[in-house]
Design an enzyme around this catalytic site. Structure first.
Site, PDB file in Angstrom:
ATOM      1  N   GLU A 270       9.501  18.558 -23.992  1.00 44.31           N
ATOM      2  CA  GLU A 270       8.754  18.892 -22.769  1.00 44.31           C
ATOM      3  C   GLU A 270       9.192  20.255 -22.218  1.00 44.31           C
ATOM      4  OE1 GLU A 270       6.132  17.345 -21.915  1.00 44.31           O
ATOM      5  OE2 GLU A 270       6.323  15.160 -21.881  1.00 44.31           O
TER       6      GLU A 270
ATOM      7  N   LYS B 222       3.168  11.743 -10.857  1.00 50.16           N
ATOM      8  CA  LYS B 222       2.318  10.920 -11.736  1.00 50.16           C
ATOM      9  C   LYS B 222       3.083   9.646 -12.036  1.00 50.16           C
ATOM     10  CE  LYS B 222      -0.669  13.889 -14.463  1.00 50.16           C
ATOM     11  NZ  LYS B 222      -0.933  14.366 -15.827  1.00 50.16           N
TER      12      LYS B 222
ATOM     13  N   HIS C  31      -0.438  16.572 -25.490  1.00 50.81           N
ATOM     14  CA  HIS C  31      -0.447  15.147 -25.152  1.00 50.81           C
ATOM     15  C   HIS C  31      -1.688  14.405 -25.650  1.00 50.81           C
ATOM     16  CE1 HIS C  31       2.943  16.372 -22.787  1.00 50.81           C
ATOM     17  NE2 HIS C  31       3.127  15.175 -22.283  1.00 50.81           N
TER      18      HIS C  31
ATOM     19  N   HIS D 174       8.416   9.845 -26.872  1.00 52.52           N
ATOM     20  CA  HIS D 174       7.329  10.605 -26.254  1.00 52.52           C
ATOM     21  C   HIS D 174       7.398  12.073 -26.696  1.00 52.52           C
ATOM     22  CE1 HIS D 174       4.371  11.758 -23.283  1.00 52.52           C
ATOM     23  NE2 HIS D 174       5.211  12.639 -22.767  1.00 52.52           N
TER      24      HIS D 174
ATOM     25  N   GLU E 185      -4.628  17.173 -10.757  1.00 52.10           N
ATOM     26  CA  GLU E 185      -5.164  17.480 -12.087  1.00 52.10           C
ATOM     27  C   GLU E 185      -6.672  17.710 -12.094  1.00 52.10           C
ATOM     28  OE1 GLU E 185      -2.847  15.817 -15.418  1.00 52.10           O
ATOM     29  OE2 GLU E 185      -4.760  15.093 -16.146  1.00 52.10           O
TER      30      GLU E 185
ATOM     31  N   ARG F 231       0.817  -1.236   0.000  1.00 54.71           N
ATOM     32  CA  ARG F 231       0.000   0.000   0.000  1.00 54.71           C
ATOM     33  C   ARG F 231       0.842   1.273   0.000  1.00 54.71           C
ATOM     34  NH1 ARG F 231      -3.429  -2.985   3.584  1.00 54.71           N
ATOM     35  NH2 ARG F 231      -5.102  -3.881   2.338  1.00 54.71           N
TER      36      ARG F 231
ATOM     37  N   HIS G 265      -0.211  11.276 -27.145  1.00 51.17           N
ATOM     38  CA  HIS G 265      -0.436   9.934 -26.580  1.00 51.17           C
ATOM     39  C   HIS G 265      -1.119   9.021 -27.595  1.00 51.17           C
ATOM     40  CE1 HIS G 265      -0.229  11.067 -22.001  1.00 51.17           C
ATOM     41  NE2 HIS G 265       0.955  10.917 -22.545  1.00 51.17           N
TER      42      HIS G 265
ATOM     43  N   LYS H  78       6.851  23.651 -13.757  1.00 57.00           N
ATOM     44  CA  LYS H  78       6.021  22.497 -13.357  1.00 57.00           C
ATOM     45  C   LYS H  78       5.685  22.565 -11.866  1.00 57.00           C
ATOM     46  CE  LYS H  78       5.104  17.717 -13.700  1.00 57.00           C
ATOM     47  NZ  LYS H  78       5.288  16.468 -14.391  1.00 57.00           N
TER      48      LYS H  78
ATOM     49  N   ASN I 232      -0.640  18.905 -19.932  1.00 55.14           N
ATOM     50  CA  ASN I 232      -0.908  17.922 -20.975  1.00 55.14           C
ATOM     51  C   ASN I 232      -0.985  18.557 -22.360  1.00 55.14           C
ATOM     52  OD1 ASN I 232      -1.261  15.447 -19.416  1.00 55.14           O
ATOM     53  ND2 ASN I 232      -2.931  16.580 -18.468  1.00 55.14           N
TER      54      ASN I 232
HETATM   55  P1  NAD Z   1      13.193   6.391 -21.154  1.00 56.10           P
HETATM   56  O1  NAD Z   1      13.150   6.276 -19.703  1.00 56.10           O
HETATM   57  O2  NAD Z   1      12.783   5.215 -21.965  1.00 56.10           O
HETATM   58  O3  NAD Z   1      14.674   6.801 -21.594  1.00 56.10           O
HETATM   59  C1  NAD Z   1      14.965   6.941 -22.951  1.00 56.10           C
HETATM   60  C2  NAD Z   1      16.168   6.064 -23.358  1.00 56.10           C
HETATM   61  O4  NAD Z   1      17.352   6.652 -22.877  1.00 56.10           O
HETATM   62  C3  NAD Z   1      16.132   4.641 -22.821  1.00 56.10           C
HETATM   63  O5  NAD Z   1      16.567   3.769 -23.816  1.00 56.10           O
HETATM   64  C4  NAD Z   1      17.165   4.679 -21.686  1.00 56.10           C
HETATM   65  O6  NAD Z   1      17.806   3.430 -21.499  1.00 56.10           O
HETATM   66  C5  NAD Z   1      18.159   5.693 -22.198  1.00 56.10           C
HETATM   67  N1  NAD Z   1      18.866   6.434 -21.166  1.00 56.10           N
HETATM   68  C6  NAD Z   1      18.363   6.915 -20.014  1.00 56.10           C
HETATM   69  N2  NAD Z   1      19.281   7.640 -19.387  1.00 56.10           N
HETATM   70  C7  NAD Z   1      20.405   7.605 -20.128  1.00 56.10           C
HETATM   71  C8  NAD Z   1      21.688   8.196 -20.010  1.00 56.10           C
HETATM   72  N3  NAD Z   1      21.987   9.008 -18.998  1.00 56.10           N
HETATM   73  N4  NAD Z   1      22.604   7.935 -20.956  1.00 56.10           N
HETATM   74  C9  NAD Z   1      22.284   7.143 -22.019  1.00 56.10           C
HETATM   75  N5  NAD Z   1      21.085   6.596 -22.204  1.00 56.10           N
HETATM   76  C10 NAD Z   1      20.152   6.826 -21.270  1.00 56.10           C
HETATM   77  O7  NAD Z   1      12.321   7.595 -21.682  1.00 56.10           O
HETATM   78  P2  NAD Z   1      12.138   9.121 -21.235  1.00 56.10           P
HETATM   79  O8  NAD Z   1      12.110   9.861 -22.500  1.00 56.10           O
HETATM   80  O9  NAD Z   1      13.064   9.541 -20.180  1.00 56.10           O
HETATM   81  O10 NAD Z   1      10.668   9.096 -20.593  1.00 56.10           O
HETATM   82  C11 NAD Z   1       9.532   8.867 -21.384  1.00 56.10           C
HETATM   83  C12 NAD Z   1       8.396   8.440 -20.485  1.00 56.10           C
HETATM   84  O11 NAD Z   1       8.138   9.437 -19.511  1.00 56.10           O
HETATM   85  C13 NAD Z   1       7.109   8.192 -21.220  1.00 56.10           C
HETATM   86  O12 NAD Z   1       6.591   6.946 -20.842  1.00 56.10           O
HETATM   87  C14 NAD Z   1       6.204   9.300 -20.737  1.00 56.10           C
HETATM   88  O13 NAD Z   1       4.846   8.915 -20.727  1.00 56.10           O
HETATM   89  C15 NAD Z   1       6.726   9.548 -19.368  1.00 56.10           C
HETATM   90  N6  NAD Z   1       6.425  10.883 -18.813  1.00 56.10           N
HETATM   91  C16 NAD Z   1       5.921  10.929 -17.553  1.00 56.10           C
HETATM   92  C17 NAD Z   1       5.652  12.144 -16.970  1.00 56.10           C
HETATM   93  C18 NAD Z   1       5.143  12.196 -15.560  1.00 56.10           C
HETATM   94  O14 NAD Z   1       4.761  13.275 -15.113  1.00 56.10           O
HETATM   95  N7  NAD Z   1       5.156  11.100 -14.837  1.00 56.10           N
HETATM   96  C19 NAD Z   1       5.913  13.332 -17.666  1.00 56.10           C
HETATM   97  C20 NAD Z   1       6.428  13.251 -18.940  1.00 56.10           C
HETATM   98  C21 NAD Z   1       6.680  12.009 -19.515  1.00 56.10           C
HETATM   99  N1  GLY Z   2       3.356  15.512 -17.556  1.00 62.10           N
HETATM  100  C1  GLY Z   2       2.056  15.876 -17.149  1.00 62.10           C
HETATM  101  C2  GLY Z   2       1.933  16.080 -15.689  1.00 62.10           C
HETATM  102  O1  GLY Z   2       2.843  15.871 -14.925  1.00 62.10           O
HETATM  103  O2  GLY Z   2       0.896  16.443 -15.241  1.00 62.10           O
END
Ligand code: NAD
Ligand code: GLY
Length: 363
Positions: free
Chosen positions: A184, A142, A247, A264, A236, A121, A251, A226, A244
Site C-alpha cells: 500500500e 472506510k 484493487h 491484501h 470517493e 446509529r 479484490h 492519503k 483503489n
Molecule cells: P490484519 O488486520 O489481518 O493483520 C494481519 C495479521 O497480522 C493478523 O494475523 C494480525 O493478528 C497480525 N498482527 C497485527 N498486528 C500485529 C503486530 N503488531 N505484531 C504481530 N502480528 C500482528 O490485516 P492488515 O493487513 O492489517 O489489513 C488488511 C485489511 O485492511 C483488509 O481487509 C483490507 O481490505 C483492509 N484495508 C482497508 C482500508 C481502508 O481504507 N479501510 C485500506 C486498506 C486495506
Molecule cells: N484504501 C482505499 C481508500 O481508503 O479509499
C-alpha cells in the site's frame, strides 16, 4: 512524535505517529471523549496475546473497559463477527457516550469501525493500528465487512475520532505482513506526484530495510498522501478512487482465492502490475513496468496471476467492484507515476491482459 489533523468534509481528527507513544492513549481519550462512559476494545487473538494485557492495564486505571477478541485474519471480516461484536456491546451496556478502540490491523479496524458506525446509529471510536498496512486503513474512515460475493461490499464512511499509531507495534509484525503493508505504500508512491516512488526505490531494496527512520518516514509519507486525497474527496466521488489503484483485480483475487488465502497487499501488487499492463495495452501508460516488476520481484512479491484462477471468474468478480458504472469495469490506470486516471475498460482488453499476465507460473 508527529501530529497531524486529518481533515475530511464530515470530520477533522488528530493522528499521532511515533515511537513508544501508546502511554499517551488515556490523554487522547480524555481529549476526544471527555465524558466517556465505557470503552470497548476490539482486537484479534494474535494482537491480544501480544498487546491486549498492556492496553487493558493502561486503560483500566482510568476507565471502565471491556474487550472483544475475534479470530485473526481476513475471514473475520464477516457478518457473524459483526453481529457478535454488536451483541457483546449490547450485553456490556455500551451507550452513546461509549467509545470503541480498534487495536489491530486493517481487519480489526474495518470491522470495529463498522460496529462503531452502526451501534446506536454511531458512537465514537479510536484507531490504534498495529500493522504497516494500517497506515492506509486507519485513515479515511472506510469501514466494512466482506460478503461472499465481494470484498468490502457492506460498509460505511465513518471517520474515527483519533488515530494513535505507535511504530513500536511493528517490531513484532511478521515479514509477510510487512510485505503486505509495504504494497500500500508503493501504491501511495505510484499515485503521488512527489518523488516518494523514487525515494522508496532508492531506500528499500529488501523488506528488511523497513526499520527505524526509513519505516517512520515512509509511513508518514503514505499517510500524508492519503490525507491530501481524502481532504478533497471523502466519499470517493472523484479523486479518492485513485486510492483503489491495483484493487480492482486485487479484490477479485482475494475473493476468488478465498478470503485470507493471499494477503491484501500481495493481491494489490498483482493488481497494480495488471493495471499498468492494461494502460500499456490501451497505449495510455508510459511507465517502465519491467523496472517496477524487477524491483517488486526482488522484494519478494509475485507479480503475476496464479494460473489456477479462471479469467472468466475474475472478470465476473471485477464486474462487482464498487467503482463500476453500468456494469462496465471502471478501473484506475496510471498515465505515469503521479498521474492516475479512471477508465472504462472493455472486457476484451481485460481478458487479453489477464491471459498474458497469468502465463508465467507463480513462484
Ligand atoms: P490484519 O488486520 O489481518 O493483520 C494481519 C495479521 O497480522 C493478523 O494475523 C494480525 O493478528 C497480525 N498482527 C497485527 N498486528 C500485529 C503486530 N503488531 N505484531 C504481530 N502480528 C500482528 O490485516 P492488515 O493487513 O492489517 O489489513 C488488511 C485489511 O485492511 C483488509 O481487509 C483490507 O481490505 C483492509 N484495508 C482497508 C482500508 C481502508 O481504507 N479501510 C485500506 C486498506 C486495506
Ligand atoms: N484504501 C482505499 C481508500 O481508503 O479509499
Amino acid at each position: 512524535m508527529y501530529l497531524t489533523q486529518i481533515q475530511t468534509s464530515s470530520k477533522m481528527y488528530p493522528l499521532f505517529l511515533g515511537k513508544s507513544i501508546i502511554p499517551q492513549l488515556p490523554l487522547v481519550i480524555r481529549q476526544v471523549k471527555p465524558n466517556v462512559s465505557k470503552i470497548m476494545i476490539i482486537t484479534d487473538q494474535q494482537v491480544d496475546v501480544m498487546y491486549g494485557m498492556k492496553l487493558t492495564s493502561l486503560l483500566s486505571k482510568s476507565f471502565s473497559i471491556c474487550k472483544y477478541v475475534m479470530p485473526k485474519g481476513e475471514k473475520s471480516k464477516n457478518f457473524m463477527e459483526f453481529y457478535k461484536c454488536l451483541t457483546f456491546a449490547l450485553e456490556q451496556k455500551l451507550d452513546r457516550q461509549s467509545l470503541i478502540i480498534a487495536l489491530g490491523g486493517g481487519v480489526v479496524g474495518d470491522l470495529a469501525g463498522f460496529v462503531a458506525a452502526s451501534y446506536m446509529r454511531g458512537i465514537s471510536w479510536i484507531q490504534v493500528p498495529t500493522t504497516l498496512l494500517a497506515h492506509d486503513s486507519a485513515v479515511g474512515g472506510k469501514v466494512a465487512i466482506n460478503h461472499p460475493l465481494g470484498k468490502n461490499l457492506i460498509g460505511a464512511f465513518y471517520q474515527p475520532d483519533a488515530v494513535l499509531y505507535d511504530i513500536d507495534f511493528l517490531y513484532t509484525l511478521p515479514k509477510k505482513e510487512l510485505k503486505s503493508g509495504f504494497a500500500e505504500l508503493i501504491k501511495h508512491a505510484l499515485i503521488s506526484k512527489d518523488s516518494f516512488y523514487e525515494w522508496l526505490k532508492n531506500n528499500v531494496c529488501s523488506i528488511d530495510d523497513l526499520k527505524e527512520d526509513t519505516l517512520a518516514y515512509a509511513i508518514r509519507k503514505g499517510i500524508e498522501i492519503k490525507a491530501s486525497i481524502i481532504k478533497e474527496d471523502e466519499k470517493e466521488n472523484d479523486i479518492r478512487t485513485y486510492l483503489n489503484f491495483g484493487h480492482t483485480l486485487g479484490h477479485a483475487i482475494e475473493a476468488e482465492k478465498g478470503y485470507g488465502e493471499i494477503s491484501h497487499g500481495e493481491a494489490v501488487v498483482i493488481g497494480m502490475v495488471f493495471a499498468l499492463r492494461i494502460g500499456r495495452e490501451m497505449q495510455i501508460s508510459d511507465i517502465n513496468i519491467d523496472e517496477l516488476e524487477q524491483w517488486l520481484t526482488y522484494l519478494g512479491y509475485n507479480t503475476r496471476i496464479c494460473p489456477s484462477l479462471s479469467s472468466n471468474r475474475l472478470i465476473e468478480r471485477m464486474k462487482q467492484d464498487k467503482k463500476n458504472k453500468s456494469n462496465q469495469i471502471h478501473m484506475v490506470i496510471l498515465k505515469n507515476v503521479g498521474s492516475p486516471m479512471m477508465m472504462n475498460v472493455d472486457e476484451s482488453i481485460i481478458s487479453t491482459v489477464l491471459k498474458a499476465s497469468s502465463q508465467i507460473v507463480e513462484r
